[in-house]
Design a protein around this motif. Sequence first.
Motif, PDB file in Angstrom:
ATOM      1  N   GLN A 148       0.850  -1.258  -0.204  1.00  0.00           N
ATOM      2  CA  GLN A 148       0.073   0.039   0.022  1.00  0.00           C
ATOM      3  C   GLN A 148       0.923   1.192  -0.032  1.00  0.00           C
ATOM      4  OE1 GLN A 148      -3.610   0.032   0.090  1.00  0.00           O
ATOM      5  NE2 GLN A 148      -3.578  -2.182  -0.157  1.00  0.00           N
ATOM      6  N   PHE A 149       0.542   2.207  -0.972  1.00  0.00           N
ATOM      7  CA  PHE A 149       1.309   3.282  -1.102  1.00  0.00           C
ATOM      8  C   PHE A 149       1.193   4.304   0.126  1.00  0.00           C
ATOM      9  CE2 PHE A 149       3.520   6.868  -2.887  1.00  0.00           C
ATOM     10  CZ  PHE A 149       2.906   7.919  -2.966  1.00  0.00           C
ATOM     11  N   ILE A 150       2.529   4.815   0.623  1.00  0.00           N
ATOM     12  CA  ILE A 150       2.427   5.610   1.727  1.00  0.00           C
ATOM     13  C   ILE A 150       2.904   7.154   1.118  1.00  0.00           C
ATOM     14  CG2 ILE A 150       3.366   6.092   4.088  1.00  0.00           C
ATOM     15  CD1 ILE A 150       4.051   3.201   4.196  1.00  0.00           C
ATOM     16  N   PHE A 151       4.326   7.166   0.804  1.00  0.00           N
ATOM     17  CA  PHE A 151       4.565   8.467   0.361  1.00  0.00           C
ATOM     18  C   PHE A 151       5.357   8.478  -0.945  1.00  0.00           C
ATOM     19  CE2 PHE A 151       3.677  11.367   3.687  1.00  0.00           C
ATOM     20  CZ  PHE A 151       3.873  10.787   5.012  1.00  0.00           C
ATOM     21  N   GLN A 152       5.730   9.364  -1.710  1.00  0.00           N
ATOM     22  CA  GLN A 152       6.815   9.261  -2.741  1.00  0.00           C
ATOM     23  C   GLN A 152       7.312  10.511  -2.488  1.00  0.00           C
ATOM     24  OE1 GLN A 152       5.445  10.114  -6.757  1.00  0.00           O
ATOM     25  NE2 GLN A 152       7.133   8.735  -7.557  1.00  0.00           N
ATOM     26  N   TYR A 153       8.663  10.592  -2.653  1.00  0.00           N
ATOM     27  CA  TYR A 153       9.520  11.828  -2.724  1.00  0.00           C
ATOM     28  C   TYR A 153      10.211  11.908  -3.817  1.00  0.00           C
ATOM     29  CZ  TYR A 153       8.648  13.385   2.061  1.00  0.00           C
ATOM     30  OH  TYR A 153       8.076  13.889   3.208  1.00  0.00           O
ATOM     31  N   TYR A 154      10.683  12.922  -4.376  1.00  0.00           N
ATOM     32  CA  TYR A 154      11.317  13.333  -5.569  1.00  0.00           C
ATOM     33  C   TYR A 154      12.051  14.616  -5.552  1.00  0.00           C
ATOM     34  CZ  TYR A 154      12.591  13.769 -10.521  1.00  0.00           C
ATOM     35  OH  TYR A 154      13.506  13.734 -11.741  1.00  0.00           O
ATOM     36  N   GLU A 155      13.348  14.582  -5.633  1.00  0.00           N
ATOM     37  CA  GLU A 155      14.319  15.714  -5.487  1.00  0.00           C
ATOM     38  C   GLU A 155      13.990  16.476  -4.333  1.00  0.00           C
ATOM     39  OE1 GLU A 155      16.788  16.545  -6.973  1.00  0.00           O
ATOM     40  OE2 GLU A 155      16.653  16.350  -9.132  1.00  0.00           O
ATOM     41  N   LYS A 156      13.921  15.658  -3.107  1.00  0.00           N
ATOM     42  CA  LYS A 156      13.498  15.948  -1.861  1.00  0.00           C
ATOM     43  C   LYS A 156      12.287  16.562  -1.490  1.00  0.00           C
ATOM     44  CE  LYS A 156      17.316  18.653  -2.069  1.00  0.00           C
ATOM     45  NZ  LYS A 156      18.183  18.127  -3.446  1.00  0.00           N
ATOM     46  N   GLU A 157      11.431  16.667  -2.404  1.00  0.00           N
ATOM     47  CA  GLU A 157      10.040  17.214  -2.305  1.00  0.00           C
ATOM     48  C   GLU A 157       9.021  15.992  -2.044  1.00  0.00           C
ATOM     49  OE1 GLU A 157      10.664  21.611  -4.221  1.00  0.00           O
ATOM     50  OE2 GLU A 157       8.741  20.258  -4.930  1.00  0.00           O
ATOM     51  N   GLU A 158       7.855  16.165  -1.446  1.00  0.00           N
ATOM     52  CA  GLU A 158       7.064  15.054  -1.268  1.00  0.00           C
ATOM     53  C   GLU A 158       6.121  15.382  -2.767  1.00  0.00           C
ATOM     54  OE1 GLU A 158       4.496  14.744   2.380  1.00  0.00           O
ATOM     55  OE2 GLU A 158       2.907  14.595   1.316  1.00  0.00           O
ATOM     56  N   ARG A 159       5.701  14.287  -3.337  1.00  0.00           N
ATOM     57  CA  ARG A 159       5.165  14.140  -4.538  1.00  0.00           C
ATOM     58  C   ARG A 159       3.885  13.514  -4.434  1.00  0.00           C
ATOM     59  NH1 ARG A 159       7.065  16.358  -9.105  1.00  0.00           N
ATOM     60  NH2 ARG A 159       8.968  17.882  -8.644  1.00  0.00           N
ATOM     61  N   GLY A 160       3.645  12.780  -3.371  1.00  0.00           N
ATOM     62  CA  GLY A 160       2.451  12.095  -3.290  1.00  0.00           C
ATOM     63  C   GLY A 160       2.276  11.330  -1.572  1.00  0.00           C
ATOM     64  N   ARG A 161       1.075  11.254  -1.516  1.00  0.00           N
ATOM     65  CA  ARG A 161       1.026  10.695   0.058  1.00  0.00           C
ATOM     66  C   ARG A 161      -0.403   9.721  -0.109  1.00  0.00           C
ATOM     67  NH1 ARG A 161       1.562  12.989   5.592  1.00  0.00           N
ATOM     68  NH2 ARG A 161       0.768  11.760   6.874  1.00  0.00           N
ATOM     69  N   GLY A 162      -0.234   8.712   0.279  1.00  0.00           N
ATOM     70  CA  GLY A 162      -1.373   7.553   0.390  1.00  0.00           C
ATOM     71  C   GLY A 162      -2.194   7.873   1.513  1.00  0.00           C
ATOM     72  N   ASN A 163      -3.114   7.200   1.628  1.00  0.00           N
ATOM     73  CA  ASN A 163      -4.259   7.258   2.711  1.00  0.00           C
ATOM     74  C   ASN A 163      -3.730   6.685   4.021  1.00  0.00           C
ATOM     75  OD1 ASN A 163      -6.537   7.679   4.005  1.00  0.00           O
ATOM     76  ND2 ASN A 163      -7.650   5.970   3.492  1.00  0.00           N
ATOM     77  N   PHE A 164      -2.829   7.292   4.689  1.00  0.00           N
ATOM     78  CA  PHE A 164      -2.295   6.789   6.019  1.00  0.00           C
ATOM     79  C   PHE A 164      -2.426   8.161   6.879  1.00  0.00           C
ATOM     80  CE2 PHE A 164      -0.271   2.745   5.620  1.00  0.00           C
ATOM     81  CZ  PHE A 164      -0.193   2.620   4.319  1.00  0.00           C
ATOM     82  N   PRO A 165      -2.577   8.006   8.308  1.00  0.00           N
ATOM     83  CA  PRO A 165      -2.834   8.859   9.185  1.00  0.00           C
ATOM     84  C   PRO A 165      -1.222   9.813   9.300  1.00  0.00           C
ATOM     85  CG  PRO A 165      -2.463   6.928  10.533  1.00  0.00           C
ATOM     86  CD  PRO A 165      -2.597   6.510   8.841  1.00  0.00           C
ATOM     87  N   ASP A 166      -1.605  10.929   9.995  1.00  0.00           N
ATOM     88  CA  ASP A 166      -0.532  11.905  10.153  1.00  0.00           C
ATOM     89  C   ASP A 166       0.524  11.484  10.888  1.00  0.00           C
ATOM     90  OD1 ASP A 166      -2.572  14.921  10.293  1.00  0.00           O
ATOM     91  OD2 ASP A 166      -1.792  13.599   8.548  1.00  0.00           O
TER      92      ASP A 166
END
Lengths: 114, 113
Positions: free
Chosen positions: A44-62
């Motif tokens: 299950q996708f949690i996070f994606q980072y590219y060039e040190k920036e967050e590019r996506g966040r899955g359905n996970f709590p803070d």
Amino acid sequence: DAGVTQSPTHLIKTRGQQVTLRCSPISGHKSVSWYQQVLGQGPQFIFQYYEKEERGRGNFPDRFSARQFPNYSSELNVNALLLGDSALYLCASSFRLAGGYEQYFGPGTRLTVT
Amino acid sequence: AQSVAQPEDQVNVAEGNPLTVKCTYSVSGNPYLFWYVQYPNRGLQFLLKYITGDNLVKGSYGFEAEFNKSQTSFHLKKPSALVSDSALYFCAVTNTNAGKSTFGDGTTLTVKP
């Protein structure tokens, strides 16, 4: 060439504690993604980072957070651990953000919360 | 939202026989489709992908997959199975980039001698 590396391999924590998982991507790969794989399910996708920036966040709590460093390595942090956080945490890197670039996965960190 | 269905939890085949592992998907726009394999206590390993072009794509270890847009399917195939192909296989889809893929729940392939 070295593949994606993750540390630690295994981890046992108690409910309410905090954990940090680490990932080093393949050399030259700038995209790092984190996935949670619960037994019997797909990642299950949690996070994606590219060039040190967050590019996506899955359905996970803070309680879940991540960051990427200048050398493109990444950390995943989970606060206030719950029993349900027990899973295999996978890190994957890819060369670029474009859709056609496949991911290369590390061996994962097995987190057990008691 | 994007989703993947792998309708079979388990596929059993005899060594030397052809194998098929099924995958159907749902995604907005053009799909990028992937197959990965996972061996026990290991991370996922890339097998093959469909981006555009020929509907039949060939990948590692003799595996191939057929993209069918009308049926929204991307079935994994191999003409002659080996015992060493026994593993857990995942289909994944994205319409943006691979790093945001949605995975199916996996199909365990068992190849018996």
